[in-house]
Design a protein around this motif. Structure first.
Motif, mmCIF file in Angstrom:
data_model
loop_
_atom_site.group_PDB
_atom_site.id
_atom_site.type_symbol
_atom_site.label_atom_id
_atom_site.label_comp_id
_atom_site.label_asym_id
_atom_site.label_seq_id
_atom_site.Cartn_x
_atom_site.Cartn_y
_atom_site.Cartn_z
ATOM 1 N N LEU B 104 -71.060 31.231 39.798
ATOM 2 C CA LEU B 104 -69.969 31.799 39.003
ATOM 3 C C LEU B 104 -70.479 32.234 37.627
ATOM 4 N N PHE B 105 -71.218 31.335 36.964
ATOM 5 C CA PHE B 105 -71.730 31.683 35.627
ATOM 6 C C PHE B 105 -72.707 32.849 35.708
ATOM 7 N N GLY B 106 -73.555 32.858 36.737
ATOM 8 C CA GLY B 106 -74.499 33.961 36.906
ATOM 9 C C GLY B 106 -73.768 35.285 37.089
ATOM 10 N N GLY B 107 -72.712 35.254 37.893
ATOM 11 C CA GLY B 107 -71.939 36.473 38.123
ATOM 12 C C GLY B 107 -71.318 36.987 36.845
ATOM 13 N N VAL B 108 -70.721 36.079 36.074
ATOM 14 C CA VAL B 108 -70.116 36.487 34.807
ATOM 15 C C VAL B 108 -71.202 37.000 33.854
ATOM 16 N N GLY B 109 -72.377 36.356 33.894
ATOM 17 C CA GLY B 109 -73.491 36.801 33.047
ATOM 18 C C GLY B 109 -73.890 38.230 33.364
ATOM 19 N N ILE B 110 -73.983 38.538 34.653
ATOM 20 C CA ILE B 110 -74.352 39.906 35.067
ATOM 21 C C ILE B 110 -73.292 40.895 34.588
ATOM 22 N N VAL B 111 -72.025 40.551 34.788
ATOM 23 C CA VAL B 111 -70.959 41.494 34.447
ATOM 24 C C VAL B 111 -70.896 41.723 32.933
ATOM 25 N N THR B 112 -70.967 40.627 32.157
ATOM 26 C CA THR B 112 -70.929 40.821 30.696
ATOM 27 C C THR B 112 -72.122 41.659 30.243
ATOM 28 N N GLY B 113 -73.276 41.448 30.910
ATOM 29 C CA GLY B 113 -74.461 42.222 30.547
ATOM 30 C C GLY B 113 -74.290 43.686 30.894
ATOM 31 N N MET B 114 -73.704 43.955 32.068
ATOM 32 C CA MET B 114 -73.520 45.347 32.493
ATOM 33 C C MET B 114 -72.610 46.099 31.528
ATOM 34 N N VAL B 115 -71.516 45.439 31.168
ATOM 35 C CA VAL B 115 -70.569 46.092 30.267
ATOM 36 C C VAL B 115 -71.218 46.340 28.907
ATOM 37 N N TRP B 116 -71.939 45.351 28.448
ATOM 38 C CA TRP B 116 -72.593 45.458 27.143
ATOM 39 C C TRP B 116 -73.599 46.608 27.142
ATOM 40 N N ALA B 117 -74.432 46.661 28.202
ATOM 41 C CA ALA B 117 -75.473 47.683 28.271
ATOM 42 C C ALA B 117 -74.849 49.080 28.395
ATOM 43 N N ARG B 118 -73.757 49.151 29.133
ATOM 44 C CA ARG B 118 -73.105 50.438 29.371
ATOM 45 C C ARG B 118 -72.704 51.107 28.052
ATOM 46 N N PHE B 119 -72.262 50.286 27.090
ATOM 47 C CA PHE B 119 -71.749 50.880 25.848
ATOM 48 C C PHE B 119 -72.725 50.802 24.687
ATOM 49 N N THR B 120 -73.938 50.277 24.940
ATOM 50 C CA THR B 120 -74.934 50.293 23.862
ATOM 51 C C THR B 120 -76.207 50.988 24.332
ATOM 52 N N TRP B 121 -76.972 50.330 25.234
ATOM 53 C CA TRP B 121 -78.258 50.907 25.634
ATOM 54 C C TRP B 121 -78.092 52.261 26.295
ATOM 55 N N TYR B 122 -77.150 52.358 27.252
ATOM 56 C CA TYR B 122 -77.030 53.597 28.024
ATOM 57 C C TYR B 122 -75.819 54.376 27.529
ATOM 58 N N TRP B 129 -76.105 50.510 35.616
ATOM 59 C CA TRP B 129 -77.235 49.700 36.104
ATOM 60 C C TRP B 129 -78.490 50.510 35.903
ATOM 61 N N ASN B 130 -79.491 49.926 35.264
ATOM 62 C CA ASN B 130 -80.678 50.723 35.007
ATOM 63 C C ASN B 130 -81.979 49.999 35.327
ATOM 64 N N PHE B 131 -81.924 48.974 36.169
ATOM 65 C CA PHE B 131 -83.127 48.252 36.583
ATOM 66 C C PHE B 131 -83.975 47.769 35.431
ATOM 67 N N ASP B 132 -83.300 47.260 34.438
ATOM 68 C CA ASP B 132 -84.029 46.513 33.430
ATOM 69 C C ASP B 132 -84.590 45.267 34.134
ATOM 70 N N PRO B 133 -85.872 44.904 33.848
ATOM 71 C CA PRO B 133 -86.469 43.802 34.616
ATOM 72 C C PRO B 133 -85.603 42.542 34.637
ATOM 73 N N LYS B 134 -85.066 42.157 33.475
ATOM 74 C CA LYS B 134 -84.305 40.911 33.447
ATOM 75 C C LYS B 134 -83.049 41.008 34.296
ATOM 76 N N GLN B 135 -82.444 42.173 34.262
ATOM 77 C CA GLN B 135 -81.243 42.426 35.043
ATOM 78 C C GLN B 135 -81.561 42.282 36.536
ATOM 79 N N THR B 136 -82.672 42.927 36.945
ATOM 80 C CA THR B 136 -83.047 42.894 38.352
ATOM 81 C C THR B 136 -83.365 41.472 38.789
#
Lengths: 223, 247
Positions: B104-122, B129-136
């Protein structure tokens, strides 16, 4: 029985059985060749980068290993020879023997696949020595993880099939990443020192999986 | 619940027992602690950095998820090893529940990361999703948990064998995990801090962020503990109920 002799006996038994029927070897070689042919034919004339070439190469090897290596233990269960092995040898001997056999099998597979790729894609290998080292280390790490999981599934009575692939692939991600990046460097023809990080990771991965397997194998093997 | 014949059960068969008083005490402490953390996370002033802006506050939620997941994984591995050594069903139940909550925590971690990356990095590319090593690697980690659950469901109805085989798989995954989460992501190019030998926090990180971040890590690990204990209690009750029905 002393440990080395025991492990060697298990290995020799497997090798002899395999040479008698050549079932695993021929199935896997044909699988690898068929997949390579289909994939490369599908790609056609499109130029491939080193990244794509090496990734394809290792994905083919990975699937072949996941399909073929589970057999080593399923076979013992099917033939009812598990009890005999358990009576005469210690678990670590069985693991070592099977690991040796599987490493040999994966090694042969990787060489054939790499050969097929080299022939069909006209690969230019800049650093053949480095490529051989990478292939060998990759085969060792692959066999190390697959041997334990194969035993696990054979005990579970659901040997081989899709389940082994599901269990195996996420665990092999680190291996796949390092081995692809190292093979790429080998194709580009860099010196050993430039691929040091990948090689160390591969050595570490093989060491960790094999150590963990030796420690855990007792629980899989004994009733 | 009636004091079922659980005293007659062998030590191996007995369902897990949870100290209810301690559980309630920890739950109260976590609720109070997390309330303070949330208030701090949203109300304290942080420096406004271009592009990052207020999304920087996600640091307090995204990163602690991974700490909580790691804690779950360690707990699961510890109980898996305990099961292999003792063969007690209670340990198997604990390993499984820890892995469940960890997912559950891992899933929430992935989702919070995706949303964060969507509006900053990308930001301008609109990628999720951009295959950042840590993400993968984190996704691979979740696949390992998934494989563990599949393995368990394949062995349903054989509790002893299921416990042993899935414990071996879990421990094997524990051995591989450092490669997934620490070795490889640091060797590769990544936008995540900690890549290529960078420190995870640098001296330009505003001190106020540390003041909230560290308590948040502790709070989420505490939250994991509460959820995990709760699941173990529920599992124990289910086991007792099954026994009563059979009796």
């Amino acid at each position: 029985m002393n440990w080395l002799a025991g492990a060697w006996a298990v290995f020799k038994k497997d090798l002899r059985l395999e040479l008698r029927s050549r079932y695993a070897l021929s199935t896997l070689l044909l699988f690898v060749l068929a997949v390579t042919l289909v994939v490369l034919f599908g790609i056609g004339d499109a130029p491939l980068t080193g990244e794509v070439e090496t990734t394809l190469l290792w994905v083919v090897v990975l699937f072949a290993a996941a399909l073929g290596l589970g057999r080593a233990f399923v076979y013992e269960e099917e033939q009812g020879t598990v009890l005999l092995l358990r009576l005469h040898t210690r678990p670590s001997m069985v693991y070592a023997g099977k690991l040796l056999f599987n490493t040999l099998l994966v090694g042969a597979l990787t060489l054939v696949t790499a050969g097929a790729f080299w022939l069909m894609l006209g690969l230019e290998v800049g650093a053949p020595g480095l490529l051989l080292a990478v292939l060998a280390l990759g085969a060792l790490g692959l066999a190390g993880a697959t041997t334990l999981l194969g035993a696990l599934l054979a005990r579970a009575g659901t040997g081989g099939g899709a389940l082994l692939t599901v269990l195996l692939f996420p665990l092999l991600t680190p291996l796949l990443v390092s081995v692809v990046s190292a093979s790429q460097k080998a194709l580009a023809g860099v010196a050993f020192a430039a691929a040091r990080e990948e090689l160390l990771t591969l050595v570490g991965f093989a060491g960790v999986t094999i150590t963990a397997s030796v420690l855990l194998f007792d629980y899989v093997w004994e009733e | 619940m009636a004091p079922l014949a659980s005293a007659e059960l062998s030590e191996k068969e007995r369902p897990p027992r949870v100290n209810l008083q301690r559980y309630r005490w920890v739950r109260g402490a976590v609720v109070a602690w997390m309330t303070a953390v949330l208030a701090g996370a949203f109300l304290l002033k942080i420096p406004r950095i271009n592009i990052l802006e207020h999304t920087a506050r996600n640091l307090y939620f995204h990163v602690p998820m991974w700490f909580a997941m790691m804690a779950a994984f360690v707990v699961a591995g510890y109980h898996a090893a305990g099961f292999l050594r003792s063969g007690r069903r209670a340990r198997d139940v604990r390993a499984f529940e820890a892995a469940r909550v960890g997912t559950l925590f891992g899933g929430v971690g992935i989702v919070t990361g995706m949303v964060w990356a969507r509006f900053t990095w990308y930001q301008s590319s609109g990628l999720w999703w951009n295959f950042d090593p840590k993400q993968t690697m984190a996704a691979a980690q979740l696949l390992i948990f998934g494989a563990y659950f599949v393995l368990r469901s394949a062995l349903a109805g054989q509790p002893e064998k299921r416990g042993r085989i899935s414990a071996v798989y879990l421990l094997f995954a524990v051995a591989v995990m450092p490669f997934l989460l620490y070795v490889l992501p640091r060797q590769m190019q990544s936008l995540h801090p900690g890549a290529e030998g960078n420190p995870a926090f640098s001296e330009i990180t505003h001190p106020i962020m540390r003041v909230v971040f560290y308590p948040s890590v502790i709070g989420f690990i505490g939250l994991f503990w509460v959820l995990y204990t709760q699941r173990v209690r529920a599992a124990a009750l289910e086991i007792r109920q099954g026994m009563m029905r059979r009796a």
